[in-house]
Design an enzyme around this catalytic site. Structure first.
Site, PDB file in Angstrom:
ATOM      1  N   GLY A 111       0.275  -4.784   3.189  1.00  0.00           N
ATOM      2  CA  GLY A 111       1.214  -3.784   2.692  1.00  0.00           C
ATOM      3  C   GLY A 111       1.431  -3.915   1.196  1.00  0.00           C
ATOM      4  O   GLY A 111       0.534  -4.309   0.473  1.00  0.00           O
ATOM      5  N   LEU A 112       2.650  -3.608   0.773  1.00  0.00           N
ATOM      6  CA  LEU A 112       3.030  -3.653  -0.635  1.00  0.00           C
ATOM      7  C   LEU A 112       2.091  -2.833  -1.511  1.00  0.00           C
ATOM      8  O   LEU A 112       1.649  -3.282  -2.557  1.00  0.00           O
ATOM      9  CB  LEU A 112       3.077  -5.096  -1.152  1.00  0.00           C
ATOM     10  CG  LEU A 112       4.263  -5.936  -0.681  1.00  0.00           C
ATOM     11  CD1 LEU A 112       4.168  -7.335  -1.240  1.00  0.00           C
ATOM     12  CD2 LEU A 112       5.574  -5.295  -1.087  1.00  0.00           C
ATOM     13  N   CYS A 113       1.766  -1.643  -1.040  1.00  0.00           N
ATOM     14  CA  CYS A 113       0.966  -0.784  -1.901  1.00  0.00           C
ATOM     15  C   CYS A 113       1.506   0.641  -1.845  1.00  0.00           C
ATOM     16  O   CYS A 113       0.780   1.591  -1.716  1.00  0.00           O
ATOM     17  CB  CYS A 113      -0.512  -0.853  -1.541  1.00  0.00           C
ATOM     18  SG  CYS A 113      -0.834  -0.885   0.217  1.00  0.00           S
ATOM     19  N   GLY A 114       2.819   0.738  -1.912  1.00  0.00           N
ATOM     20  CA  GLY A 114       3.433   2.054  -1.959  1.00  0.00           C
ATOM     21  C   GLY A 114       3.243   2.799  -0.658  1.00  0.00           C
ATOM     22  O   GLY A 114       3.224   2.208   0.415  1.00  0.00           O
ATOM     23  N   PHE A 135       0.641   4.128   0.467  1.00  0.00           N
ATOM     24  CA  PHE A 135      -0.788   4.193   0.790  1.00  0.00           C
ATOM     25  C   PHE A 135      -1.075   4.269   2.289  1.00  0.00           C
ATOM     26  O   PHE A 135      -1.704   5.203   2.778  1.00  0.00           O
ATOM     27  CB  PHE A 135      -1.470   2.962   0.179  1.00  0.00           C
ATOM     28  CG  PHE A 135      -2.935   2.855   0.443  1.00  0.00           C
ATOM     29  CD1 PHE A 135      -3.838   3.551  -0.325  1.00  0.00           C
ATOM     30  CD2 PHE A 135      -3.413   2.049   1.457  1.00  0.00           C
ATOM     31  CE1 PHE A 135      -5.191   3.439  -0.090  1.00  0.00           C
ATOM     32  CE2 PHE A 135      -4.759   1.935   1.698  1.00  0.00           C
ATOM     33  CZ  PHE A 135      -5.653   2.632   0.919  1.00  0.00           C
TER      34      PHE A 135
END
Lengths: 290, 136
Positions: free
Chosen positions: A86-89, A91
């Site tokens: 995760g941690l990709c907006g 996406f």
């Protein structure tokens, strides 16, 4: 009003967070560079293949190959490529929602859909939704390193096998196509049956020699094409993921900086207020002694 | 008739070659064949083998894995899964791969699915060594 100590603690935490997001941004930037290069390097191959294939299939409408044949509108398989982390907006959410919408709206008019998931995040999202049938999940397939062709080839063979044995009438590939660092394009592509592109009539006049024979050449190239498409989709998805993460981490770092300056202001004000109050107390104490 | 032939060698990882050449010899799946400028349009599959191209008097060798080739308008497009130029080949690694494949072939039953895989690995290693042998 929070105490001085509390504010100081907050500032410390936010600074730590900023450090992490800034580091992640740097890492993503480095990875992005590499995966971007890989995408660019793979494009000529897949483009050339498409070109050859369209010409081949157009010329050879008499002979049918199982992968070219339009079947019916029964069950379709949706291959969704998401990231493992995760941690990709937005996406992963965006692409998963897109897949869900695609299945609900059903623009191609299939009776039923089943899902073939590549990537952990898509599975997390879709397994809790009603009416989503997941037949297969591949997690941590790509890993943190580069996508290799054999990985894609194995996936491709698996999908072809499913297509040929399990009575799917169509296979769709949903992934994020890499456009630029800031933007990805949600892409739905029909993988099977293969739809050859249009070719100019003029080009068709040329006589071709096929060795060993048309059907044999087709038979070898068509499955290869599926593998290449998947390979490219994986590459694009990975590059997009890093791009998305970099952007997300960039804005997170910016937000953190903003928050730090706000907190610092608040801290200074509180400190000033405390000093003033102490002075007042001293002065009023001195006054009362007189 | 054009003087030169344009050779484009593309793999999924990169465009390996894009050169003007005089002559190409490629390992077709039904036998080796040569291509000169002015060749008729052709599409054929390739097998594991070595591709030789000539620029003037100089010959260059490339080890190919499975792929196919298209010749059209004096452009020869070779699409292969892997291609290694003679200078790039690590002879030690190829030898090690050959040894491993030979070892495995001895133990695996020919009916096994892996037998075919190992056979291909063996072939690839042999070709790599052959191509590396041409290194000047």
């Amino acid at each position: 009003m929070p105490s001085l100590k509390d504010i100081k603690k907050r500032i410390g935490t936010v600074k730590n967070t900023r450090q992490i997001t800034a580091a992640m941004k740097m890492v993503s930037a480095a990875k992005l560079r590499r995966s971007q290069d890989a995408v660019m390097a793979a494009r000529p191959y897949s483009d050339k293949m498409q070109e050859v294939l369209s010409r081949l299939a157009q010329r050879d409408s008499g002979e049918e190959h199982p992968l070219l044949e339009e079947r019916g509108k029964g069950k379709a398989l949706v291959v969704l490529i998401t990231a493992d982390r995760g941690l990709c907006g937005g996406f992963n959410t965006n692409i998963s929602k897109m897949a869900e919408k695609f299945i609900r709206e059903n623009p191609e008019g299939y009776e039923d859909f089943e899902l073939f998931l590549v990537g952990r995040k898509g599975n997390e999202y879709l397994k809790r939704r009603a009416g989503m049938k997941i037949v297969k999940v591949h997690e941590y397939l790509v890993g943190s390193t580069q996508v290799t062709y054999p990985t894609a080839a194995l996936l491709g063979q698996e999908i072809i096998e499913l297509y040929q044995s399990d009575d799917y009438d169509g296979v769709f590939l949903i992934y994020n196509a890499f456009q630029s660092v800031m933007s990805q394009e949600l892409t739905v592509r029909q993988l099977l049956p293969i739809k050859p592109g249009e070719v100019d009539e003029e080009e068709l006049v040329v006589d071709y020699i096929y060795e060993p024979s048309t059907s044999e050449v087709l038979g070898q190239i068509l499955p290869k094409n599926v593998e290449v498409q998947i390979f490219r989709a994986l590459l694009e998805a990975v590059a997009s993921e890093h791009g998305a993460r970099m952007t997300a981490m960039d804005s997170a770092s910016k937000n953190a900086s903003e928050m730090i300056s706000k907190l610092t202001l608040q801290y200074n004000r509180a400190r000033q207020a405390a000093i003033t109050r102490e002075l007042m107390e001293i002065i009023s104490g001195a006054e009362s002694i007189k | 008739m054009a003087e030169k032939l344009k050779l484009e060698l593309v793999t999924p990882y990169k465009q390996v070659l894009s050169e003007e050449v005089d002559e190409v010899t490629a390992p077709g799946s039904i036998g080796e064949f040569g291509v000169l400028p002015g060749h008729t349009t052709l599409l054929t599959t390739l097998k594991i083998g070595e591709l030789i191209y000539k620029q003037g008097n100089q010959s260059y060798y490339v080890a190919l894995n499975w792929g196919y080739v298209e010749v059209e308008d004096d452009t020869m497009t070779v699409l292969v899964e892997t291609a290694e130029l003679a200078d790039e080949i690590d002879l030690e690694r190829a030898k090690a791969a050959l040894g491993r494949a030979e070892e495995a072939l001895k133990t695996i039953d020919p009916g096994d699915k892996r037998f075919r895989t190992m056979e291909t690995a063996l072939e690839r290693a042999l070709i790599r060594m052959q191509v590396a042998g041409h290194k000047s």
